[in-house]
Design an enzyme around this catalytic site. Structure first.
Site, mmCIF file in Angstrom:
data_model
loop_
_atom_site.group_PDB
_atom_site.id
_atom_site.type_symbol
_atom_site.label_atom_id
_atom_site.label_comp_id
_atom_site.label_asym_id
_atom_site.label_seq_id
_atom_site.Cartn_x
_atom_site.Cartn_y
_atom_site.Cartn_z
ATOM 1 C CB VAL A 123 -0.936 0.007 1.222
ATOM 2 C CG1 VAL A 123 -1.759 1.298 1.247
ATOM 3 C CG2 VAL A 123 -1.844 -1.214 1.209
ATOM 4 C CB ALA A 127 1.463 12.726 0.648
ATOM 5 N N GLY A 131 -2.739 16.846 -4.408
ATOM 6 C CA GLY A 131 -3.705 15.922 -3.835
ATOM 7 C C GLY A 131 -3.015 14.699 -3.264
ATOM 8 C CD GLU A 245 8.375 13.059 -6.900
ATOM 9 O OE1 GLU A 245 7.322 13.352 -7.507
ATOM 10 O OE2 GLU A 245 8.946 13.842 -6.108
ATOM 11 C CD GLN A 279 10.767 14.834 -9.573
ATOM 12 O OE1 GLN A 279 10.856 15.857 -8.886
ATOM 13 N NE2 GLN A 279 9.602 14.337 -9.939
#
Length: 522
Positions: A123, A127, A131, A245, A279
């Site tokens: 899961v 964030a 949103g 990221e 990125q």
């Protein structure tokens, strides 16, 4: 010769004794004794003498005799052999994929062989600044995605993001409750204690001042500890740095395309335009990685080494904070300060809120224009204002990685796809589209010539709050590609929203890369 008379029985006995006798199934030969010879009265026969002096030649044993003689040994050997054959016969056969792929390696971690044959869930909360989104993935023992219902993932999103609750950490955490409940509902109850949950905050929280982001993250940790039965730890709730990221996004897209494990030249490069940052990530050669510029303390390294499906990759990654689409609006409004801005659609006079601050957003007296907005975008990107200390730079004096085969196929994601679909030059119902930077320029020109009062009817798929900034967004995207990343005006790039994987579509977003890492470390 007729039947023998009874007096001749001793001779019969001699013949029997001079013949073979059988003891325990073995045949033995011997000469008759002297008493037997005297008793038989046959010593005058020369032929008999010869016969008695030379015993008959031994005869060969038949196969049945040998088997009888060694039957005990054969019995000892045959019983275990029969048992082994029986076990092999009743064992279920393994599929080819099980026989070939025993382990999946990522980031130098191996999935435990004890987990083979079971499903593993992950899961992941994204964030972001615009949103919060939750992704739930399920993997089989080969680290292939398997269905959750009809889809290969659960994906749910809400607005606004955590950064909108800068002064109320509890409200920020509470905004994730509905997403958490939906995520847990698709994970089997018995698997929840071993299902990792991660919360990765991106540029929105990075931009908050003081300890606001730390207090929000702690509130989220408390929420997971007190409300959820998923496997959470403090390190799993964090602000992702730009390097993480970008790396996760690269892993996601190349995983879905089936490129992992191949030579770096067979992978694709990725540009991910988020709300707060953008990125770029692509694989480079080992030689280019060795020549990467050194960074100062506190800065992300330009190159990350990753080990994926048995192959080493040297990944050039850089994240540009404040240059995501929503953050770039603020940067471009700073250029005009309190005066009119040529990027705002004619007829708008208001304020733009981002990162807890407000910026005047006033249309230029003569309205918006492509040329005027381009000048603002170039100034915001500092394209001509920064000194390049390396052989090749993008914008802001940042090393561009040197280019090469890992960048020749470029996949462009997130807000690039969204604005292209809203502007109408990409079908919003498709998941992947081939475009070029010139398509963004053409769309920007049309948008900048539109007045605000007409925009709602012209661009029906654009949210009303985004309409005043449509010219600004498209001009910025074109300028970022051509002047920021030095792409050719007509170079073909791939806009990607989702990637087809087997028989379903999967979001082309960084959480899948994080999920792969999380499950691989179980």
């Amino acid at each position: 010769m007729g039947e023998l008379d009874p007096p001749e029985e001793p001779a019969q006995s001699l013949k029997a004794s001079s013949a073979s006798s059988s003891v325990n199934g073995q045949i033995r030969y011997r000469s008759p004794s002297s008493a037997e010879l005297l008793e038989s009265g046959t010593t005058t026969n020369n032929n008999s003498d010869k016969m008695l002096k030379r015993p008959p030649p031994p005869r060969h044993e038949s196969l049945s005799d040998k088997i009888r003689r060694h039957r005990s040994v054969l019995l000892v050997i045959s019983v275990p052999v029969l048992l082994i054959v029986l076990v092999l016969f009743v064992m279920p056969s393994r599929s080819p994929s099980e026989a070939v792929l025993e382990e999946y390696e990522i980031n130098n971690r191996k999935m435990s062989p004890t987990l083979r044959g079971s499903k593993n869930y992950a899961v992941i909360f994204d964030a972001g600044s615009s949103g919060s989104r939750v992704h739930v993935f399920c993997f089989d023992h080969n680290m292939d995605l398997v269905h959750i219902g009809r889809d290969l993932e659960l994906f749910v999103q809400i607005k606004p993001g955590l950064s909108a609750y800068a002064k109320n950490p509890q409200a920020a955490a509470g905004s994730l409750v509905s997403l958490l409940d939906k995520a847990e509902s698709v994970v089997p109850q018995e698997l929840r204690p071993r299902t990792p949950v991660r919360v990765g905050a991106t540029a929105g929280l990075r931009a908050l001042e003081g300890d606001a982001s730390d207090r929000i993250l702690q509130a989220v940790r408390d929420l997971l500890r007190d409300r959820s039965t998923l496997k959470s730890d403090a390190n799993g709730v964090t602000v992702l740095d730009g390097s993480q990221e970008g790396s996760y996004q690269w892993v996601t897209i190349n995983y879905l395309l089936g490129n992992l494990g191949k030579h770096y030249s067979s992978t694709v490069g990725v540009v991910d335009l988020g709300g707060g940052s953008v990125q770029m990530a692509y694989a480079i050669s080992k030689t280019d990685a060795a020549s990467a510029p050194r960074v100062t303390d506190g800065e992300d390294s330009y190159v990350n080494k990753m080990h994926l499906k048995g192959t080493d990759y040297y990944l050039y990654v850089h994240s540009y904070l404040h240059y995501g689409l929503l953050a770039a609006r603020a940067e471009m409004l700073k250029v005009s300060e309190d005066s009119g801005n040529p990027c705002i659609l004619d007829g708008y006079d208001g304020f733009y809120k981002y990162g807890g601050q407000e910026y005047p957003a006033l249309a230029f007296p003569s309205g918006s224009s492509l040329e005027g907005c381009r000048r603002v975008a170039l100034k915001a990107l500092k394209v001509n204002e920064s000194t390049c200390a390396h052989m090749k730079c993008t914008f802001g004096g940042v090393w561009n990685g040197g280019g090469g085969d890992g960048q020749k196929n470029l996949f462009v994601a997130s807000f690039f796809f969204d604005r292209a679909a809203e502007a109408g030059f990409v079908d919003s119902n498709v998941a992947v589209a081939k475009v070029s930077p010139s398509d963004f320029e053409d769309a920007a020109k049309r948008a900048c010539e539109t007045k605000l009062k007409d925009a709602k009817n012209t661009y029906r798929n654009v949210e009303e709050s985004n309409l005043p900034y449509l010219c600004m967004d498209l001009v910025y995207q074109y300028t970022l590609l051509v002047d920021g990343f030095a792409l050719d005006h007509g170079q073909q790039i791939t806009l990607v929203k989702k990637v087809k994987y087997h028989d379903a579509l999967v979001e082309a977003a960084w959480p899948l890369g994080s999920a792969i890492e999380a499950v691989s470390s179980l």
